[in-house]
Write a protein that holds these residues in place. Sequence first.
Motif, PDB file in Angstrom:
ATOM      1  N   GLU A   1     -22.616  27.470-105.406  1.00 25.30           N
ATOM      2  CA  GLU A   1     -23.482  28.195-106.062  1.00 25.30           C
ATOM      3  C   GLU A   1     -23.528  27.622-107.762  1.00 25.30           C
ATOM      4  O   GLU A   1     -24.295  27.421-108.131  1.00 25.30           O
ATOM      5  N   LEU A   2     -22.367  27.327-108.174  1.00 23.32           N
ATOM      6  CA  LEU A   2     -22.158  26.683-109.218  1.00 23.32           C
ATOM      7  C   LEU A   2     -22.599  25.295-109.338  1.00 23.32           C
ATOM      8  O   LEU A   2     -23.371  24.901-110.454  1.00 23.32           O
TER       9      LEU A   2
ATOM     10  N   GLN B   1     -26.447  25.878-109.699  1.00 22.98           N
ATOM     11  CA  GLN B   1     -26.842  26.204-110.892  1.00 22.98           C
ATOM     12  C   GLN B   1     -26.733  25.153-111.966  1.00 22.98           C
ATOM     13  O   GLN B   1     -27.629  24.868-112.763  1.00 22.98           O
ATOM     14  N   LEU B   2     -25.697  24.378-111.848  1.00 24.06           N
ATOM     15  CA  LEU B   2     -25.355  23.517-112.997  1.00 24.06           C
ATOM     16  C   LEU B   2     -26.447  22.022-112.684  1.00 24.06           C
ATOM     17  O   LEU B   2     -26.986  21.617-113.540  1.00 24.06           O
TER      18      LEU B   2
ATOM     19  N   ARG C   1     -29.748  23.338-114.098  1.00 25.34           N
ATOM     20  CA  ARG C   1     -29.653  23.116-115.343  1.00 25.34           C
ATOM     21  C   ARG C   1     -29.823  21.896-116.065  1.00 25.34           C
ATOM     22  O   ARG C   1     -30.851  21.446-116.689  1.00 25.34           O
TER      23      ARG C   1
ATOM     24  N   MET D   1     -33.710  20.545-116.983  1.00 23.07           N
ATOM     25  CA  MET D   1     -33.882  20.690-118.233  1.00 23.07           C
ATOM     26  C   MET D   1     -33.974  19.439-118.853  1.00 23.07           C
ATOM     27  O   MET D   1     -34.522  19.215-120.118  1.00 23.07           O
TER      28      MET D   1
ATOM     29  N   LYS E   1     -37.593  19.122-119.601  1.00 20.04           N
ATOM     30  CA  LYS E   1     -38.231  20.455-120.260  1.00 20.04           C
ATOM     31  C   LYS E   1     -38.709  20.108-121.341  1.00 20.04           C
ATOM     32  O   LYS E   1     -39.864  20.761-121.922  1.00 20.04           O
ATOM     33  N   LYS E   2     -38.044  19.240-122.471  1.00 20.10           N
ATOM     34  CA  LYS E   2     -38.549  19.130-123.637  1.00 20.10           C
ATOM     35  C   LYS E   2     -39.863  18.213-123.820  1.00 20.10           C
ATOM     36  O   LYS E   2     -40.554  18.025-124.696  1.00 20.10           O
TER      37      LYS E   2
ATOM     38  N   GLY F   1     -18.249  22.284-122.999  1.00 23.85           N
ATOM     39  CA  GLY F   1     -18.880  23.442-123.483  1.00 23.85           C
ATOM     40  C   GLY F   1     -18.311  24.587-122.530  1.00 23.85           C
ATOM     41  O   GLY F   1     -18.301  25.361-123.028  1.00 23.85           O
ATOM     42  N   PHE F   2     -17.711  24.244-121.310  1.00 21.90           N
ATOM     43  CA  PHE F   2     -16.890  25.590-120.770  1.00 21.90           C
ATOM     44  C   PHE F   2     -15.746  25.250-120.003  1.00 21.90           C
ATOM     45  O   PHE F   2     -15.092  26.031-119.624  1.00 21.90           O
ATOM     46  N   ILE F   3     -15.269  23.819-119.854  1.00 20.92           N
ATOM     47  CA  ILE F   3     -14.547  23.573-119.202  1.00 20.92           C
ATOM     48  C   ILE F   3     -12.912  23.892-119.988  1.00 20.92           C
ATOM     49  O   ILE F   3     -12.189  24.205-119.266  1.00 20.92           O
TER      50      ILE F   3
ATOM     51  N   ALA G   1     -20.523  30.638-122.453  1.00 23.62           N
ATOM     52  CA  ALA G   1     -20.268  29.276-122.096  1.00 23.62           C
ATOM     53  C   ALA G   1     -21.245  28.643-121.239  1.00 23.62           C
ATOM     54  O   ALA G   1     -21.549  28.998-120.251  1.00 23.62           O
TER      55      ALA G   1
ATOM     56  N   MET H   1     -33.263  26.990-121.619  1.00 18.04           N
ATOM     57  CA  MET H   1     -33.342  27.820-120.513  1.00 18.04           C
ATOM     58  C   MET H   1     -33.452  29.330-120.938  1.00 18.04           C
ATOM     59  O   MET H   1     -33.234  29.627-121.859  1.00 18.04           O
TER      60      MET H   1
ATOM     61  N   THR I   1     -22.657  32.583-112.857  1.00 18.33           N
ATOM     62  CA  THR I   1     -22.039  31.659-112.206  1.00 18.33           C
ATOM     63  C   THR I   1     -20.848  31.039-112.434  1.00 18.33           C
ATOM     64  O   THR I   1     -19.715  30.814-111.846  1.00 18.33           O
TER      65      THR I   1
END
Lengths: 282, 408
Positions: free
Chosen positions: A33-34, A37-38, A41, A45, A48-49, A116-118, B109, B115, B126
Amino acid sequence: MEYKTIYTPNQRFKVNIFKTWYIMFRNVYDYRELIFQLFKRDFLMTYKKSFLGIAWILITPLVGIVNWAFLNYTGVLDPGETTIPYPAYVLLSTSIWGLFMGFYVASSNTLNAGAGFIMQVKFPHEALLFKENFQHLVNFTISFVIIITTLMLFGVKFSFLSIFFPLTILPLFFLGSSIGLIVGVINIVAVDIGRVINKLMELLLYVTPVLFASNTENENLQIALKYNPLTYLLGVARDLLIEKNVQNLDIYLIISLVTFLIFLLALRLFYVSEDRVIEKMI
Amino acid sequence: MKEDPFAIKVENVSKKFSRNLRRSLFLGTLDLAKSFVNLPPDTTKLRKSEFWSLRNVSFEVKKGEIFGIIGENGSGKSTLLRLIAGIFPPDDGRIVVNGNVGSLIAVGAGFHPHMTGRENIFLNGTILGMSRSEIKAKFDDIVKFADIGDFLDAPVSTYSSGMKVRLGFSIAIHRVPEVLLVDEVLAVGDISFKRKCMERMEDIRKKTSIIFISHDMRQVERICNRVMVIDKGKELYTGETLNAIDFYYKHTIAKEVQNIDPKLIVYESTGDIYNITLNITNEKGENTEIFKHKEKIVFEFNFESRSEYQNPILGLDIVSPEGITITSLKNVIFGHQRPSIKVGHNNFRVILEDNSLMPGTYRIAFKWRKQDNFSLVSATGGRFAIQSEPELVPFGGYFKVKYKWIQN
C-alpha cells in the motif's frame, strides 16, 4: 497483539542470509500500500504542475520517433547489416538500454525516494526500491508501446517471439538494480565513488551493441562485447523482437541466472549496510 | 503468556556521531566497506572526531505511562527517540519495545504540496503505517480534528503553516499505537489546537504509552508521570515530574545565566554620566548570580557625573529572558525628596526586599532621567537567576504572590 521489537548494534549481520530475503520480500508485500501511495504521489505529481500534464509521457517517445523517421527518410544511416532498418534497430536498442539504465538509476535512488520521512518514520526501505523500479517500468511500458506501434505502422515486422520479450526484462532488472542498490548506499557516504560508477555505467553504452550491431569489425570492441554480459542481456531481448533466430541463448540463460543470484546478494548487502549508514542521511 | 508490564526498556544505550562532516562520511565509508565483506564494525569505541551523542542511557517506560524527556538542545533527546523508533540502530546497549510504535517526530512527513489534503491524508497515513481501511474508518475524525474546513480538497501548498501542522498532527494522533513518541511538535500551532492535542494525548494514554519530549516545562508538568533529564547524552536524573523539572531548572539555570552577557551596554546618553558599573550582590555584599526565591538582592551602581542633578528619576527594570520588563524599581516615592546626583563619584544601592521572583534567569535595564523628564542615560546589562525549588515548579509565571482560595 503483543510483539516485541529489539534493537541492538549490528543486529542485521546476525540475520541468516536466507531469512534476509524472506524478511525483505515479506516487507515489500506487507508495504504494498505504501509502494502504491508513493508511486501515485511521484508518478502523477510529476506532471501536475504542467499544462500538458500526463501527455508528457507520450511526448518524449514521440520525439524519439520523429528522429527515427527523419533518419529513416534521409537514409543517411543504413549500414545494411541489420535485419530491420538501422534507425529502427537503434530506436529499439536504445529503448532497451534505457530500460536497463533506468533500473540502475531508479535503484540507486532508493533511499532518496524516502527523503523527508526516512528519518522520521520507520519502514522497510526495500519498499522504496520496488516503488522506484515500478515507476520506471510504467514509464518504460508506455513509451515502448508507442514506439512499437509506430514502427509497425511504418512497416517494421516483429517476430512472434516478441511475446517472450517481457521475460527478458527480468535479468535487466536484476543486474541494473543490483548495481544501483549498492551505488545508492555508497552515495550516502561517498558521493565521489557513486559519481565515478555513474560515469562508468554511461560508458558501458559504447561497449554494448546498442548504437551498432554486434557483428562489428573492430577487434578490441569484439573482445569487449564478448565479455560484456549486457551484450547478451540486451541482444536476446532485442533479437526476440526482430530476429527470426535468437543468438547465444545458452549463454543468455546462464547469465540471467547469475544476475538473479547477484540480485539476491545485492539485497543482502543492502540490508546489512544501509543500517550502518542511514543515520548519515540526516 | 504473561504480559510484560513495560512498554519500552532502554538498557545502557549509546550512540555516537562525528563532529566533522567529511570525517563522518569517511568513517561511514569504512563501515560500509566492512559491511560489504560481512564484517560487523566495532561500534563500541570512539574513533577520531567521534563523540557520544548518548552514553549508557537506561530507563523503562511502563504501560500507560507518559514519560517525559527533558534536556537542552543537543542533549541527545531526538537521537534517543529515533533509536526507540528504530530509525537507526544503537551503537551499544539494547532497546526493547513492546508493541507497535507511532511517532510524532515531525508531522506531515512525506506530504506532497500539490496533492490535496484528502490525498495527503491517505499518503501520510500510509507512511505512518495505517492501512487503507483504517484511514477510511478514521477519515472523518481526522478531518474534524484538523479543522481545515473547505481546504480538504485544495492542494496542501495553499495551506497556512498552521493548517499543515494541524493536518499532520491529526493524522498521526489518530493512529493509536501502543507506544507513541512525541517530539516537540506541539511547539507549533495556536493555543486552542495545542490544548486539543494535549487533551487527545491524555485520552489515548489509556491504550498507549507515550514518550514526550519538550522544552515547555508547563506541558511536561501537566501530562508526564515521570521525567528523565539528560544532558550531553548522559542521564542526569530520572524521577517524579516535579522533582525532575526542579532538577532541570537547577541544572540549567546555573548554565543559562552564564549565557547572558553581564556587560553594561549604554545605548543612550548625554555623556554627563559615565563609568557606570553595576554590581549584583546578596545582603552580605557577596557577589553572586544565583539567588533563592525570597532572598534579598542588592543592585549597586557606581558612576561618575560631570554635573549635579536634583530630584532625578532613577529606575531599575527587571527583564525576563523574552525581553519583557516584569517589574520596575523606581526611586519615585511620593512626598519624599529623591536622592540627587552629585558631581564626581556617586554610589546608589537598590535593595529588592520582597523578592517574590519565580525561578528563571533575569537581566537588568534602566533609564535615568532628569527632573524635567529629559533622558540622562539608558542602559542594559547585569544578570542573575532565581534558583528552582520543587514547590515552586507547579506555579509558573514570574511572581509568586500571596493569595487565598475561599469556598462559599
